[in-house]
Design a protein around this motif. Structure first.
Motif, PDB file in Angstrom:
ATOM      1  N   PHE A  18      46.297  52.009  42.546  1.00 29.87           N
ATOM      2  CA  PHE A  18      44.996  51.389  42.308  1.00 29.87           C
ATOM      3  C   PHE A  18      43.946  52.454  42.038  1.00 29.87           C
ATOM      4  N   ASP A  19      42.942  52.084  41.290  1.00 35.14           N
ATOM      5  CA  ASP A  19      41.812  52.984  41.078  1.00 35.14           C
ATOM      6  C   ASP A  19      41.013  53.136  42.372  1.00 35.14           C
ATOM      7  N   VAL A  20      40.775  52.018  43.045  1.00 37.89           N
ATOM      8  CA  VAL A  20      40.031  52.000  44.297  1.00 37.89           C
ATOM      9  C   VAL A  20      40.662  50.977  45.222  1.00 37.89           C
ATOM     10  N   ARG A  23      38.927  48.896  52.218  1.00 37.90           N
ATOM     11  CA  ARG A  23      39.515  48.436  53.477  1.00 37.90           C
ATOM     12  C   ARG A  23      38.377  47.921  54.352  1.00 37.90           C
ATOM     13  N   ALA A  24      38.408  46.615  54.598  1.00 33.98           N
ATOM     14  CA  ALA A  24      37.276  45.948  55.233  1.00 33.98           C
ATOM     15  C   ALA A  24      37.716  45.185  56.477  1.00 33.98           C
ATOM     16  N   PRO A  25      37.296  45.621  57.668  1.00 34.67           N
ATOM     17  CA  PRO A  25      37.554  44.820  58.869  1.00 34.67           C
ATOM     18  C   PRO A  25      36.933  43.426  58.777  1.00 34.67           C
ATOM     19  N   ARG A  26      35.860  43.324  57.985  1.00 32.32           N
ATOM     20  CA  ARG A  26      35.227  42.028  57.755  1.00 32.32           C
ATOM     21  C   ARG A  26      35.015  41.851  56.254  1.00 32.32           C
ATOM     22  N   LEU A  27      35.467  40.729  55.749  1.00 33.54           N
ATOM     23  CA  LEU A  27      35.423  40.453  54.315  1.00 33.54           C
ATOM     24  C   LEU A  27      35.189  38.961  54.130  1.00 33.54           C
ATOM     25  N   ILE A  28      34.264  38.587  53.256  1.00 34.53           N
ATOM     26  CA  ILE A  28      34.038  37.163  52.984  1.00 34.53           C
ATOM     27  C   ILE A  28      34.832  36.776  51.748  1.00 34.53           C
ATOM     28  N   GLY A  29      35.938  36.069  51.990  1.00 40.33           N
ATOM     29  CA  GLY A  29      36.774  35.588  50.905  1.00 40.33           C
ATOM     30  C   GLY A  29      36.474  34.141  50.580  1.00 40.33           C
ATOM     31  N   PRO A  30      37.201  33.558  49.651  1.00 36.67           N
ATOM     32  CA  PRO A  30      36.961  32.168  49.258  1.00 36.67           C
ATOM     33  C   PRO A  30      37.090  31.171  50.408  1.00 36.67           C
ATOM     34  N   ASN A  31      37.837  31.536  51.452  1.00 45.20           N
ATOM     35  CA  ASN A  31      38.048  30.632  52.587  1.00 45.20           C
ATOM     36  C   ASN A  31      37.349  31.087  53.853  1.00 45.20           C
ATOM     37  N   GLY A  32      36.374  31.989  53.710  1.00 45.12           N
ATOM     38  CA  GLY A  32      35.619  32.423  54.868  1.00 45.12           C
ATOM     39  C   GLY A  32      35.887  33.878  55.215  1.00 45.12           C
ATOM     40  N   GLU A  33      35.534  34.253  56.449  1.00 49.25           N
ATOM     41  CA  GLU A  33      35.633  35.652  56.857  1.00 49.25           C
ATOM     42  C   GLU A  33      37.039  35.998  57.318  1.00 49.25           C
ATOM     43  N   VAL A  34      37.548  37.103  56.779  1.00 51.61           N
ATOM     44  CA  VAL A  34      38.856  37.628  57.151  1.00 51.61           C
ATOM     45  C   VAL A  34      38.735  39.149  57.176  1.00 51.61           C
ATOM     46  N   SER A  35      39.821  39.828  57.529  1.00 50.06           N
ATOM     47  CA  SER A  35      39.922  41.264  57.313  1.00 50.06           C
ATOM     48  C   SER A  35      40.915  41.478  56.179  1.00 50.06           C
ATOM     49  N   GLY A  36      40.804  42.626  55.517  1.00 54.44           N
ATOM     50  CA  GLY A  36      41.755  42.847  54.450  1.00 54.44           C
ATOM     51  C   GLY A  36      41.483  44.083  53.632  1.00 54.44           C
ATOM     52  N   SER A  37      42.422  44.382  52.749  1.00 59.15           N
ATOM     53  CA  SER A  37      42.300  45.468  51.786  1.00 59.15           C
ATOM     54  C   SER A  37      42.261  44.873  50.387  1.00 59.15           C
ATOM     55  N   VAL A  38      41.362  45.392  49.559  1.00 56.67           N
ATOM     56  CA  VAL A  38      41.165  44.885  48.205  1.00 56.67           C
ATOM     57  C   VAL A  38      41.507  45.995  47.226  1.00 56.67           C
ATOM     58  N   GLY A  39      42.517  45.772  46.410  1.00 60.22           N
ATOM     59  CA  GLY A  39      42.937  46.752  45.424  1.00 60.22           C
ATOM     60  C   GLY A  39      42.340  46.456  44.066  1.00 60.22           C
ATOM     61  N   VAL A  40      41.777  47.494  43.448  1.00 65.54           N
ATOM     62  CA  VAL A  40      41.082  47.353  42.169  1.00 65.54           C
ATOM     63  C   VAL A  40      41.758  48.232  41.124  1.00 65.54           C
ATOM     64  N   ARG A  41      41.994  47.657  39.962  1.00 62.64           N
ATOM     65  CA  ARG A  41      42.518  48.407  38.830  1.00 62.64           C
ATOM     66  C   ARG A  41      41.838  47.934  37.555  1.00 62.64           C
ATOM     67  N   ASP A  42      41.360  48.885  36.761  1.00 60.01           N
ATOM     68  CA  ASP A  42      40.723  48.586  35.475  1.00 60.01           C
ATOM     69  C   ASP A  42      39.604  47.564  35.621  1.00 60.01           C
ATOM     70  N   GLY A  43      38.855  47.690  36.706  1.00 57.49           N
ATOM     71  CA  GLY A  43      37.666  46.859  36.880  1.00 57.49           C
ATOM     72  C   GLY A  43      37.910  45.483  37.451  1.00 57.49           C
ATOM     73  N   ALA A  57      46.052  54.630  46.224  1.00 57.97           N
ATOM     74  CA  ALA A  57      44.852  54.552  45.394  1.00 57.97           C
ATOM     75  C   ALA A  57      44.280  55.925  45.120  1.00 57.97           C
ATOM     76  N   ALA A  58      43.596  56.045  43.991  1.00 55.27           N
ATOM     77  CA  ALA A  58      42.884  57.279  43.667  1.00 55.27           C
ATOM     78  C   ALA A  58      41.720  57.504  44.617  1.00 55.27           C
ATOM     79  N   ARG A  59      41.139  56.417  45.116  1.00 55.01           N
ATOM     80  CA  ARG A  59      39.979  56.506  46.003  1.00 55.01           C
ATOM     81  C   ARG A  59      40.046  55.361  47.005  1.00 55.01           C
ATOM     82  N   GLU A  60      39.717  55.658  48.244  1.00 53.94           N
ATOM     83  CA  GLU A  60      39.650  54.615  49.258  1.00 53.94           C
ATOM     84  C   GLU A  60      38.231  54.521  49.798  1.00 53.94           C
ATOM     85  N   VAL A  61      37.806  53.300  50.041  1.00 54.42           N
ATOM     86  CA  VAL A  61      36.502  53.030  50.632  1.00 54.42           C
ATOM     87  C   VAL A  61      36.759  52.256  51.917  1.00 54.42           C
TER      88      VAL A  61
END
Length: 464
Positions: A18-20, A23-43, A57-61
């Motif tokens: 992944f480009d980025v 990693r979020a202990p708290r994340l607001i997804g379509p079904n509410g708050e969860v924890s999770g990692s979000v992988g991004v490639r080509d925008g 990933a090339a970069r982690e946040v």
């Protein structure tokens, strides 16, 4: 938030890495708050996994425990005023302010710019003015005015997201209103295009028969824009939509009286949606000081009891979304020297502040961040047809906002990115701080962000 440095042996963006990764202990997804990692490639968001998932990933946040990852906010009601009145705002300042406020997509209104966006030629002029000067993604509304019915199809084919009309004087002569008969005629064209009409719904006759706004007393100004003017106009819009089958959207609702008729119309199958704005949900007429023309807007900020009913309308789903109606001007047009509500320009400047302003009010009424995301991101995106915006979901653009909900600050207009230091929020304490913003995986706001390069793109209806 901790961001890793790029690795020398970063995986190619076309490979399995992944480009980025966020990693979020708290994340607001379509079904509410969860924890999770979000992988991004080509925008784009291409993976959503558990917090400790092994994602190369090339970069982690890495977000802190006090931060929440939100989708970028979507503001479908922004007056950029560029070209022609760029001294009021302008694309560089408006979109920079949006980014700093966690907004990654705006849709620009067709008036207060010169020329107004009422034909295809004017739309091209506006796009040229914005080219390579926008820090977030930008779409455009077209205008439906007296005499331009024949232009609507061309604007629609050129990608505007719908058409805005007024039922009374717009405040600028170059954007004339429609009368009720003209509106219904325009709605027949809009229905045939399967487009949407967005309406400034105040009745011109009711306004003409109301007391004239004058002087420093806010109550006098409030009397000049009565609830009845909104209620009558909204009823007219609903009935015209009922007859034509057109899709209509009520802009900047301030009168809670209209909620019942909107709900009733929907139950009857009328295609009507409605928005309100942070200033109607934050301020009350009782607190506006004499001469406080920074609070002047049309329709006006109303009483405290009315504000609470608007919040109830959000809670029960009658009101669909919250957008800024950012309508800035130069300080002289607010006439602070005389504080006369009759002559001051009407509009609240708030683009950078909306997320914090709403969170401040929502949290004390028992709402959570998932509610705020629905009102300010997912629902506006849905209404405008922005299919890749408004949610942290696989396939969507990687438009993300890092928000610290328990931080607070006092608004200083001198520190905002708006072009002019004028805002009703000056000196107000707000909860929640936007710490970082990403647009399609690019870090565009926050510490160490690449904020000098405008990375925004133009959006066309049907392409997103």
């Amino acid at each position: 938030m901790v961001e890793s440095a790029p690795r020398a042996s970063a995986p190619a963006s076309t490979g399995t890495g992944f480009d980025v990764v966020f990693r979020a202990p708290r994340l607001i997804g379509p079904n509410g708050e969860v924890s999770g990692s979000v992988g991004v490639r080509d925008g784009r968001i291409v993976a959503i996994e558990t917090l400790d998932a092994a994602l190369d990933a090339a970069r982690e946040v890495e977000l802190g425990d006090d931060e929440v990852l939100l989708p970028g906010m979507v503001d479908t009601h922004v007056h950029v005023n560029d070209p022609g009145r760029a001294e009021w705002e302008g694309f560089p300042t408006a979109t920079r302010a949006a980014a700093e406020g966690g907004i990654t997509t705006i849709v620009d209104m067709p008036l207060n710019c010169l020329p107004p966006t009422i034909d295809s030629g004017a739309l091209q002029v506006k796009r040229k003015a914005a080219q390579d000067r926008v820090h977030v993604d930008v779409g455009f509304w077209g205008g439906a005015v007296h005499g331009n019915l024949a232009e609507l199809r061309g604007l629609h084919e050129d990608g505007v997201f719908g058409f805005k009309c007024f039922l009374l004087h717009s405040g600028v002569d170059e954007f004339p209103p429609l009368n009720v008969t003209e509106m219904e005629e325009a709605l027949r064209t809009v229905a045939a295009l399967d487009a949407m009409m967005i309406v400034h719904a105040e009745d011109s006759d009711a306004i003409e028969h109301a007391p004239t706004a004058h002087g420093e007393d806010y109550d006098d100004f409030l009397s000049s824009r009565p609830r009845g003017a909104e209620n009558i106009a909204i009823a007219q819009v609903i009935e015209a939509a009922r007859r034509t089958g057109a899709r209509v959207h009520i802009l900047h609702l301030s009168s809670s009286d209209a909620l019942a008729m909107i709900a009733s119309a929907r139950a009857d199958g009328v295609r009507v949606t409605v928005e309100t704005c942070p200033h109607y949900l934050s301020f009350t007429s009782e607190e506006i000081p004499d001469g406080g023309t920074q609070f002047k807007c049309c329709p006006p900020i109303r009483e405290a009891a009315n504000r609470e009913l608007l919040w109830r309308g959000l809670a029960d789903g009658t009101i669909d979304c919250i957008v800024s109606d950012h309508s800035p001007c130069t300080p002289d047009l607010k006439h602070f020297d005389i504080g006369d509500f009759g002559v001051a320009w009407g509009g609240v400047s708030s683009l950078q502040l909306g997320l914090s302003a709403i969170w401040t009010q929502a949290r004390v009424r028992g709402h959570d961040l998932a509610d705020v995301v629905r009102w300010m991101s997912s629902r506006p995106a849905e209404l405008a047809g922005l299919q890749r915006k408004g949610a942290i979901a696989v396939g969507n653009d990687a438009d993300l906002c890092v928000f610290a909900p328990d931080d607070a600050y006092v608004v200083d207009v001198g520190k905002l990115n708006h072009r002019n230091p004028v805002s009703a929020y000056h000196g107000r304490a707000l909860a929640g701080v936007v710490r970082n913003t990403w647009l399609r995986g690019h870090h565009i706001a926050g510490p160490d962000a690449d904020s000098s390069t405008p990375r925004g793109e133009f959006l066309n209806r049907g392409e997103v």
